[in-house]
Design a protein around this motif. Structure first.
Motif, PDB file in Angstrom:
ATOM      1  N   ARG A 188     -30.815  25.250  -2.794  1.00 34.05           N
ATOM      2  CA  ARG A 188     -29.848  26.634  -2.344  1.00 34.05           C
ATOM      3  C   ARG A 188     -29.307  26.871  -1.329  1.00 34.05           C
ATOM      4  O   ARG A 188     -28.288  27.574  -2.021  1.00 34.05           O
ATOM      5  CB  ARG A 188     -30.910  27.711  -3.102  1.00 34.05           C
ATOM      6  CG  ARG A 188     -31.997  27.302  -4.083  1.00 34.05           C
ATOM      7  CD  ARG A 188     -32.894  28.664  -4.555  1.00 34.05           C
ATOM      8  NE  ARG A 188     -34.234  28.346  -4.990  1.00 34.05           N
ATOM      9  CZ  ARG A 188     -35.037  28.287  -4.564  1.00 34.05           C
ATOM     10  NH1 ARG A 188     -35.717  27.465  -3.718  1.00 34.05           N
ATOM     11  NH2 ARG A 188     -35.946  27.695  -5.470  1.00 34.05           N
ATOM     12  N   TYR A 223     -26.697  23.313  -9.594  1.00 35.52           N
ATOM     13  CA  TYR A 223     -27.206  24.699  -9.722  1.00 35.52           C
ATOM     14  C   TYR A 223     -26.310  25.811  -8.900  1.00 35.52           C
ATOM     15  O   TYR A 223     -26.359  26.861  -9.129  1.00 35.52           O
ATOM     16  CB  TYR A 223     -27.947  24.970  -7.957  1.00 35.52           C
ATOM     17  CG  TYR A 223     -28.817  25.743  -7.414  1.00 35.52           C
ATOM     18  CD1 TYR A 223     -30.233  25.594  -8.294  1.00 35.52           C
ATOM     19  CD2 TYR A 223     -28.514  26.903  -6.861  1.00 35.52           C
ATOM     20  CE1 TYR A 223     -31.384  27.478  -7.654  1.00 35.52           C
ATOM     21  CE2 TYR A 223     -29.189  27.976  -6.740  1.00 35.52           C
ATOM     22  CZ  TYR A 223     -30.567  27.771  -7.113  1.00 35.52           C
ATOM     23  OH  TYR A 223     -31.973  29.626  -7.102  1.00 35.52           O
ATOM     24  N   ARG A 242     -26.138  28.333 -11.768  1.00 35.77           N
ATOM     25  CA  ARG A 242     -27.730  29.835 -11.375  1.00 35.77           C
ATOM     26  C   ARG A 242     -26.747  30.573 -10.378  1.00 35.77           C
ATOM     27  O   ARG A 242     -27.207  31.513  -9.641  1.00 35.77           O
ATOM     28  CB  ARG A 242     -28.531  28.658 -10.435  1.00 35.77           C
ATOM     29  CG  ARG A 242     -29.205  28.351 -11.037  1.00 35.77           C
ATOM     30  CD  ARG A 242     -30.519  28.878 -12.214  1.00 35.77           C
ATOM     31  NE  ARG A 242     -30.747  29.554 -11.482  1.00 35.77           N
ATOM     32  CZ  ARG A 242     -31.411  30.689 -12.708  1.00 35.77           C
ATOM     33  NH1 ARG A 242     -31.789  30.696 -13.507  1.00 35.77           N
ATOM     34  NH2 ARG A 242     -32.649  31.824 -12.023  1.00 35.77           N
ATOM     35  N   GLU A 282     -36.059  26.817 -12.024  1.00 38.47           N
ATOM     36  CA  GLU A 282     -34.952  27.679 -12.364  1.00 38.47           C
ATOM     37  C   GLU A 282     -33.798  26.621 -12.557  1.00 38.47           C
ATOM     38  O   GLU A 282     -32.872  27.512 -14.037  1.00 38.47           O
ATOM     39  CB  GLU A 282     -34.452  27.820 -10.760  1.00 38.47           C
ATOM     40  CG  GLU A 282     -34.356  28.564  -9.752  1.00 38.47           C
ATOM     41  CD  GLU A 282     -34.175  28.976  -8.484  1.00 38.47           C
ATOM     42  OE1 GLU A 282     -33.298  29.966  -9.088  1.00 38.47           O
ATOM     43  OE2 GLU A 282     -34.971  28.702  -7.771  1.00 38.47           O
TER      44      GLU A 282
END
Length: 268
Positions: free
Chosen positions: A102, A138, A142, A186
């Protein structure tokens, strides 16, 4: 993942053995090139002022390497994508000490903004090998990166998580790419309205993808083309001429998909 750190058993077929042999040859060559990619790339200066993209230019392409690897893996792909001078191509080295996918995605977001400011392009294309593709995904899914990323191409990326190298689970990033990790949860969550187009290349002989189909991207909210590659392994994906040509077409031309096979395509 990038440089192979484990070799699983290979089915005793001629095609599999040839793929494994080619993987070893490419690995040996890549180890020689590896030192040349340790330092970050210095972006080329452009004649355009910041905020003014060159007329007729395609979106800049940013290439992201895999785990334990660096930008040297993209020597051939970078040259092919930049040929003709109509596209700016850059590589991005994230830290080999990265402990959180992340956090790497957030740093990628900052870098993409810097590329857009420097080149004047409103959007970019991303190409990620292995873990680099997952970091890019990601960011897109996200962190709002779909506003900046036109197309994301992934090469041997564990979209559904991989169970390879269980002994390597002590590394935080490896734990994050397990199928049952919170990061995978996620990425499996809803992503309505995502504007990025995805092209996912996967190989039947990719020894770091367990199972190999994990490098396919199947998500109901994403616009995806899955491209099966035959006869090569994980490290060869960003170096093979047929794959390089297919990546080039995926960024420059129409869809890779045949009308009779929606959602899938193949590269021999």
């Amino acid at each position: 993942m990038g440089l192979p750190f484990v070799f699983t058993s290979v089915p005793a077929s001629g095609a599999a053995l040839r793929a494994a042999a080619l993987e070893l040859v490419v690995l040996a060559g890549h180890l020689l090139l590896y030192p040349t990619g340790i330092l970050p790339e210095r972006p080329e200066r452009t004649g355009c002022a910041p905020g003014a993209a060159a007329p007729g230019a395609r979106p800049p392409a940013l290439l992201l390497h895999g785990f334990t690897d660096n930008r040297s893996v993209f020597v051939l792909l970078r040259r092919a994508l930049a040929k003709g001078g109509r596209r700016r191509v850059e590589t991005y080295n994230y830290s080999p000490l990265t402990l959180d996918l992340r956090a790497a995605a957030r740093r990628l977001a900052e870098h993409v903004e810097e590329v857009c400011r420097r080149t004047g392009a409103p959007r970019v294309d991303l190409v990620g090998h292995s873990l680099g593709g997952l970091i890019a995904r990601y960011y897109v899914q996200r962190l709002g990166g779909d506003a900046r990323v036109r197309t994301l191409v992934t090469l041997g990326t564990p979209h559904a998580g991989t169970r390879v190298a269980p002994f390597a689970g002590a590394h935080p990033v490896i734990r994050q790419i397990r199928p049952d990790s919170s990061v995978m949860a996620e990425l499996a969550a809803a992503a309505p309205g995502c504007r990025t187009r995805f092209v996912a290349f996967w190989s039947e002989f990719d020894q770091l993808m367990v199972p190999v189909e994990t490098a396919r991207l199947d998500h109901p909210d994403l616009r995806v083309e899955n491209v099966q590659v035959t006869g090569i392994g994980h490290l060869v994906l960003p170096k093979h001429p047929a794959v390089i040509a297919a990546v080039h077409r995926s960024l420059d031309g129409p869809s890779l998909l045949a009308p009779t096979a929606p959602g899938t395509a193949s590269v021999a």
